[in-house]
Design a protein around this motif. Structure first.
Motif, PDB file in Angstrom:
ATOM      1  N   ALA A 294       1.200  -4.646 -17.639  1.00  0.00           N
ATOM      2  CA  ALA A 294       0.696  -5.517 -16.576  1.00  0.00           C
ATOM      3  C   ALA A 294       0.147  -4.696 -15.410  1.00  0.00           C
ATOM      4  N   ASN A 295       0.869  -3.671 -15.007  1.00  0.00           N
ATOM      5  CA  ASN A 295       0.407  -2.820 -13.903  1.00  0.00           C
ATOM      6  C   ASN A 295      -0.898  -2.121 -14.253  1.00  0.00           C
TER       7      ASN A 295
ATOM      8  N   ARG B 101      -6.534  -1.472 -13.271  1.00  0.00           N
ATOM      9  CA  ARG B 101      -7.884  -1.302 -13.835  1.00  0.00           C
ATOM     10  C   ARG B 101      -8.848  -2.341 -13.263  1.00  0.00           C
ATOM     11  N   LEU B 102      -8.399  -3.585 -13.152  1.00  0.00           N
ATOM     12  CA  LEU B 102      -9.269  -4.645 -12.629  1.00  0.00           C
ATOM     13  C   LEU B 102      -9.645  -4.388 -11.177  1.00  0.00           C
ATOM     14  N   VAL B 103      -8.675  -3.900 -10.380  1.00  0.00           N
ATOM     15  CA  VAL B 103      -8.991  -3.584  -8.982  1.00  0.00           C
ATOM     16  C   VAL B 103      -9.950  -2.402  -8.914  1.00  0.00           C
TER      17      VAL B 103
ATOM     18  N   LEU C  75       0.112   0.395  -7.864  1.00  0.00           N
ATOM     19  CA  LEU C  75      -1.209   0.458  -7.236  1.00  0.00           C
ATOM     20  C   LEU C  75      -1.307   1.640  -6.283  1.00  0.00           C
ATOM     21  N   GLU C  76      -0.248   1.886  -5.537  1.00  0.00           N
ATOM     22  CA  GLU C  76      -0.250   3.015  -4.604  1.00  0.00           C
ATOM     23  C   GLU C  76      -0.456   4.332  -5.344  1.00  0.00           C
ATOM     24  N   ALA C  77       0.147   4.444  -6.538  1.00  0.00           N
ATOM     25  CA  ALA C  77      -0.028   5.658  -7.339  1.00  0.00           C
ATOM     26  C   ALA C  77      -1.467   5.848  -7.784  1.00  0.00           C
ATOM     27  N   ARG C  78      -2.233   4.755  -7.803  1.00  0.00           N
ATOM     28  CA  ARG C  78      -3.657   4.826  -8.167  1.00  0.00           C
ATOM     29  C   ARG C  78      -4.559   4.845  -6.939  1.00  0.00           C
ATOM     30  N   GLY C  79      -3.989   5.022  -5.754  1.00  0.00           N
ATOM     31  CA  GLY C  79      -4.789   5.087  -4.533  1.00  0.00           C
ATOM     32  C   GLY C  79      -5.210   3.739  -3.999  1.00  0.00           C
ATOM     33  N   ILE C  80      -4.512   2.684  -4.366  1.00  0.00           N
ATOM     34  CA  ILE C  80      -4.841   1.324  -3.923  1.00  0.00           C
ATOM     35  C   ILE C  80      -3.698   0.811  -3.060  1.00  0.00           C
ATOM     36  N   ARG C  81      -4.038   0.335  -1.868  1.00  0.00           N
ATOM     37  CA  ARG C  81      -2.996  -0.140  -0.959  1.00  0.00           C
ATOM     38  C   ARG C  81      -2.925  -1.662  -1.015  1.00  0.00           C
ATOM     39  N   ALA C  82      -1.701  -2.164  -1.218  1.00  0.00           N
ATOM     40  CA  ALA C  82      -1.482  -3.611  -1.291  1.00  0.00           C
ATOM     41  C   ALA C  82      -0.830  -4.085  -0.006  1.00  0.00           C
ATOM     42  N   TYR C  83      -1.384  -5.127   0.604  1.00  0.00           N
ATOM     43  CA  TYR C  83      -0.856  -5.669   1.847  1.00  0.00           C
ATOM     44  C   TYR C  83      -0.186  -7.019   1.570  1.00  0.00           C
ATOM     45  N   GLU C  84       1.107  -7.093   1.859  1.00  0.00           N
ATOM     46  CA  GLU C  84       1.807  -8.371   1.743  1.00  0.00           C
ATOM     47  C   GLU C  84       1.415  -9.252   2.919  1.00  0.00           C
ATOM     48  N   THR C  85       1.187 -10.542   2.645  1.00  0.00           N
ATOM     49  CA  THR C  85       0.729 -11.435   3.712  1.00  0.00           C
ATOM     50  C   THR C  85       1.723 -12.535   4.046  1.00  0.00           C
ATOM     51  N   ASP C  86       2.705 -12.768   3.194  1.00  0.00           N
ATOM     52  CA  ASP C  86       3.786 -13.671   3.559  1.00  0.00           C
ATOM     53  C   ASP C  86       4.571 -13.026   4.703  1.00  0.00           C
TER      54      ASP C  86
ATOM     55  N   LEU D 281      -9.923 -12.626  -7.686  1.00  0.00           N
ATOM     56  CA  LEU D 281      -8.534 -13.056  -7.625  1.00  0.00           C
ATOM     57  C   LEU D 281      -7.845 -12.703  -8.943  1.00  0.00           C
ATOM     58  N   ILE D 282      -6.712 -12.022  -8.839  1.00  0.00           N
ATOM     59  CA  ILE D 282      -5.921 -11.632 -10.007  1.00  0.00           C
ATOM     60  C   ILE D 282      -4.546 -12.273  -9.867  1.00  0.00           C
ATOM     61  N   SER D 283      -4.140 -13.067 -10.833  1.00  0.00           N
ATOM     62  CA  SER D 283      -2.849 -13.753 -10.782  1.00  0.00           C
ATOM     63  C   SER D 283      -1.958 -13.254 -11.907  1.00  0.00           C
TER      64      SER D 283
END
Length: 492
Positions: free
Chosen positions: A94-95, A100-102, A127-138, A243-245
């Motif tokens: 899944a990761n 890959r999609l991002v 994602l961080e290991a791939r250089g992508i930063r994820a921001y939580e919004t809740d 959008l990826i769910s």
């Protein structure tokens, strides 16, 4: 499941440290009592609550029995509506799919809707290991992320934090993630909420990729449903171009009519509201409205193995309302971190050991993280008999036996440290199948009852340290029955 939480000490050791934290216990006691009291009032408004509960149970059980058929229907409907479906057997797959999609979009940051499935697989770290930063919004997830913390509750992940702690986190950490906290920020709820709103606004407007989970997936149309209270989810679901769910396969419901049941029971059981302030639904993609690209990642990650267990599979009915956490005396005192999983509380005690197996120290201890009082079963809106599954899993830990792991039938070995318990159970089995021995043992216990200790020796001291040992009656039941009734009704 992800190894993010595995490696923690067994539940008793983790809980021992938690119960000494008076601030944590105060935060938990205040929050859980408030939520459960509100829930009780909201549920009492419905005369047909018991019928809704039974309907939810039956819908879930039917879906699980025919999950293969409904998952194929989901794929067909989502594809026909312009989306793309991906199948992930485990967390790593899944990761890899999401990363890959991002990467294919060329973006290096994403905004996220609160999602337990993505926490389960450790998506942010991947994602961080791939250089992508994820921001939580809740809001609560933002507090957890900024505090470099872990969630401790299904509904309110930052339940272990008070307002003063949140203010300090915002002051010290917001600037490193984007817009800093306003000068002079206090701990009043309105100011904290406004600081979060300003911090997140720029991320909503800039992000090209959104990531979500889903509370439900309607098989007949391929519609995904997210329920929330803040509106941040709707911003993530509508503003990005992609959008990826990531959705667990157990989240499927067959029809819109089935969905109606859960849209009544979920909000009342979770936030004690008659309906969710924001219920977002989307089906594939639509030109000029919402994301142009939609990807659905259907996640197994131990769910098929759980489905193979006739007793344990009822855990897959869970709709993540958190009602069981709010009534659990163990959770109230130990908090969520002690469970070593993104699924804390009673539901985590039966779900995590099935998704991850009982091979680790923490997972082997989770079925024992309960008093078996049954309060969790009483409030569950889909009637999961959590005590039944806990006892079932305790037997698996102690005795081992047949199970399904990664799709293969295996025979599990008994967990270490339970030799005395196995010996005691075997002795009890022998006694209960030999009436003469049972009768002799009962008479001996009664005649020597004045010599019995008030506390148990050795390991049993931990149990009797907070409980009174039951007093042995002066006369065994068998003798009493023979003396009082046996002569009169013995021939009947």
């Amino acid at each position: 499941m992800s190894g993010t939480f595995v490696g923690m000490p067994a539940f008793p050791e983790a809980a021992r440290a938690a119960v000494r934290d008076t601030t944590l216990r105060g935060n938990l006691r205040h929050a859980t009592h408030t939520i459960r009291d509100k829930r009780a009032r909201a549920v009492a408004e419905l005369d047909d609550w018991a019928l809704l509960r039974e309907a939810g149970k039956r819908i879930k059980d039917h879906t699980l029995r025919h999950l293969d058929r409904y998952l194929v229907r989901v794929e067909e409907a989502v594809t026909a509506a312009g989306g793309t479906v991906h199948w992930a057997a485990d967390a790593a797959e899944a990761n890899e799919i999401v990363a890959r999609l991002v990467a294919e979009t060329g973006e290096s940051e994403v905004v996220k809707v609160k999602s337990m499935a993505t926490q389960e697989i450790g998506l942010n770290e991947a994602l961080e290991a791939r250089g992508i930063r994820a921001y939580e919004t809740d809001l609560a997830e933002l507090i957890v992320q900024l505090g470099r913390d872990r969630p401790s509750h299904i509904l309110v992940p930052a339940i272990h934090r008070n307002r003063g702690e949140i203010r300090d986190i915002f002051r010290s950490e917001m600037g490193g993630w984007g817009r800093p906290a306003p000068e002079g920020l206090t701990d009043t709820p309105a100011e904290l909420a406004e600081a979060a709103r300003l911090h997140l606004r720029e991320k909503f407007l800039r992000a090209k990729v959104g990531i979500s989970g889903a509370n439900f997936v309607v098989a007949e149309t391929g519609t995904l449903v997210v329920v929330e209270s803040e509106g941040n989810g709707r911003m993530c679901l509508t503003l990005p171009e992609t959008l990826i769910s990531v959705v667990g396969i157990e989240k499927v419901v067959p029809t819109w009519r089935d969905l109606e049941v859960f849209l009544q029971t979920l909000p009342r059981s979770s936030t004690a509201e008659r309906m969710n302030p924001y219920t977002s639904m989307w089906t594939g993609t639509t030109d000029g409205d919402g994301p142009r690209n939609f990807h659905l990642v259907l996640l197994d990650n131990g769910r098929t193995d759980t489905l193979a267990d006739e007793v344990g599979r009822q855990a897959l009915r869970c709709i993540r309302c958190s009602a069981c956490l709010n009534v659990c005396p163990v959770y109230e005192r130990a908090g969520g971190h002690a469970y070593g999983s993104v699924y804390p509380g009673p539901i985590g005690a039966i779900l995590s050991p099935q998704l991850r197996g009982t091979g680790s120290e923490i997972d082997a201890s989770l079925p024992y993280a309960s008093s078996l009082c049954g309060a969790c079963y009483e409030v569950c809106p889909v009637a999961i008999d959590i005590p039944e599954v806990l006892v079932h899993l305790r037997e698996r830990v102690v005795q081992g036996g047949p199970a399904v792991r990664e799709g293969n039938r295996v025979v599990l070995k008994p967990a270490k440290g339970h030799a005395a318990e196995r010996a005691a159970m075997r002795a009890a089995q022998w006694v209960f199948t030999h009436p003469g021995a049972l009768r002799a043992g009962q008479r001996l216990a009664s005649r020597t009852r004045r010599l019995h200790p008030r506390t148990l020796p050795g390991p049993g001291r931990a149990w009797s340290g907070t409980r009174d040992l039951p007093a042995v009656p002066a006369e065994p039941f068998r003798d009493w029955w023979q003396r009082t009734r046996g002569g009169k009704d013995g021939a009947k």
